[in-house]
Design a protein around this motif. Sequence first.
Motif: not given
Length: 325
Positions: A36, A38, A85
């Motif tokens: 992920t 960000i 995100r």
Amino acid sequence: MCVSPPDADRISEGFPVRSVDMQRATDNITIRQGDTAIIRCYVDDKVSKVAWLNRSNIIFAGEDKWSLDPRVGLVTKGQLEYSLRIQKVDVYDEGSYTCSIQTKQQPKTSQVYLIVQVPATIYKVSEDIVVNEGSNVTLSCLASGRPDPLITWRLLNPSAEPLDGEEYLDIIGIMRNQAGRYECKASNDVATPDVKYVNVVVNYPPSIRKTLSAEPPVGRLGTLQCEAAAVPTPEFEWYRDDKRLSNTQGINIQILGGNTILMITNVTEEDYGNYTCVAANRLGVQSASVFLYRPGTGRDINGSACASVSLWLLLASFACLFFKC
């Protein structure tokens, strides 16, 4: 503005948009496929409008989501953070991301170029093969990844030294000592290297490595032994002069892999003399003389292989091998 993986407790603080120089070079941020990302963007209370863009496509305008991608969302903390995100990042997410700010004075932007790395994966490798000694062999190992993976080969023998080869490993005139398990490794430092194996079997004709003669007294057990190396495993035969021996009363022949034993259970005067061990497979045949000596006359009990054999014996051995006589 910065990127951090989801499992990192130490999230980068980023930098305020108001401090960004419009001439500043784009930051490159690297992340692994499946993680992920960000992308941090910090604002102040003088900002009137904010937006996230990917290339020229609007992702968010304020709190309004324009992207249909369910993996994309905002990370906000009050009015001071406006971060993007992206979950389960994939290669098509790579590219330029822009945090666009509108203030009373002038618009400002900050850009990050997201680089997505992909672990090395071997998607095609040679199947296990069986070849004859002296053949030319090519093993293949194809891999993908970002950046392009480095491919290395090893033969997993005691030394296991690296071999000269990348996607294709060429072995010219392969020898029996080059048989074994070959390891192909693909690595690009993104994750643990991917490893695959190819088993190579090298066929070669029999080579008699050891014989053991004997000198038993009359009435005792006489044991003659013969050991040969070959792939496929050799078939053995025993001869006395030109007569092929078999399991009969008084004679017991045992074969275990590359070893054979001729046992004469009750030695007589007529049993003393020269015996021939013949090892054969479809690639060739070799023989050796083994002796049953009278006690006190043995000279070379641990005999070495003797390649001499009559033409008749050679023909008979091949005939028996192929016709299962």
